[in-house]
Design an enzyme around this catalytic site. Structure first.
Site, PDB file in Angstrom:
ATOM      1  CB  SER A  42     -25.785 -56.889   4.672  1.00 42.89           C
ATOM      2  OG  SER A  42     -26.092 -55.560   4.299  1.00 42.89           O
TER       3      SER A  42
ATOM      4  CE1 TYR B 116     -23.018 -54.900   8.545  1.00 42.67           C
ATOM      5  CE2 TYR B 116     -23.802 -54.021   6.448  1.00 42.67           C
ATOM      6  CZ  TYR B 116     -24.001 -54.803   7.571  1.00 42.67           C
ATOM      7  OH  TYR B 116     -25.182 -55.498   7.720  1.00 42.67           O
TER       8      TYR B 116
END
Length: 269
Positions: A130, A144
């Site tokens: 990401s 996350y």
């Protein structure tokens, strides 16, 4: 015939990539969501499996089924992942455990189980990180971000260990795309703002920031070109960025104390 294992195959990004590869590859598509069976029903080149990647016994059972069709894979693509938002003070520790089990340990288990398949073919392992995998620790986004930072370290270690076998490990760092994950983020914030006892004001600010990012989210089809490079280029990059936030990258370039000051001003109660 080329063979691909695609994990987290129900995700929006995975669906776009699978659609672009289905005429060139036999695809083994894994996902925990049973809808995966209906999604690709009738497509001869796609074989679907329902799998909880946190359960190694399920992975082994599917590996044994796939071995009946092939003993090698040209590429493994790891899409599986979740976003868990909230304060590291207020949210249950189980949130961190769940995020790590899926985003990090599940990926580890898949690559561990299927490594002999890519070793024999000198294949490729593509890991979906990401933009947060290399960015700062953003308040209320820590679960996350933590999992993706750990995933980056895992991917680097894996690449350096297996390069002598001719295997390439490639990281892809997408920004915001229009997927079910984006819808889930909006739903989570609605609950977080309501339930928080300590951070209602900063969470409301974070919600407005996230909505701004979501509005600029791209069509998942935009990522296909990058995956094609990772799959087909003779000398692919070690990592690819796709539609990453300029504001976040700029903030990340600043010294840590200055980051703290800016974030403190923005997220103050």
């Amino acid at each position: 015939m080329k063979y691909a294992l695609i994990v987290g195959a129900y995700s929006g990004l995975a669906q776009s990539v699978i659609d672009s590869l289905k005429d060139e590859f036999t695809i083994f598509a894994l996902d925990k969501n049973p809808i995966i069976k209906d999604l690709y029903r009738g497509v001869n080149s796609i074989h679907t499996y329902i799998c909880d990647i946190t359960d190694y016994s399920q992975i082994e059972a599917i590996r044994d089924e796939i071995k009946k069709a092939t003993s090698f894979l040209d590429v493994i693509i790891n899409f599986a992942g979740i976003v868990e938002l909230g304060s590291v003070i207020e949210v249950s520790p189980e949130a961190l455990n769940r995020t790590l089990q899926i985003n990090l340990i599940g990926t580890y288990k898949i690559n561990h189980a299927f490594f002999p398949f890519v070793k024999d073919s000198k294949g490729r392992i593509i890991i979906l990180s990401s933009e947060y995998g290399k960015l700062l620790a953003l308040p209320f986004h820590s679960f996350y971000t933590l999992s993706k930072h750990a995933l980056e370290i895992y991917a680097d270690s894996l690449r350096r260990e297996v390069q002598s076998f001719g295997i390439k490990v490639i990281k892809i760092r997408p920004g915001s795309f229009k997927t079910n994950m984006v819808d889930n983020i909006q739903n989570q914030f609605a609950h977080l703002v309501t339930d928080s006892k300590l951070f209602k004001k900063p969470l409301t600010k974070m919600e407005s920031l996230m909505i701004g990012e979501i509005k600029s989210a791209k069509d998942p089809k935009k990522i296909v070109k990058v995956f094609k490079k990772a799959i087909y280029k003779k000398h692919p990059r070690l990592s690819y960025r796709v539609h990453n936030s300029f504001k976040m990258r700029l903030l990340n370039a600043l010294p840590a104390k200055l980051q703290d000051w800016i974030l403190g001003r923005f997220f103050t109660n």
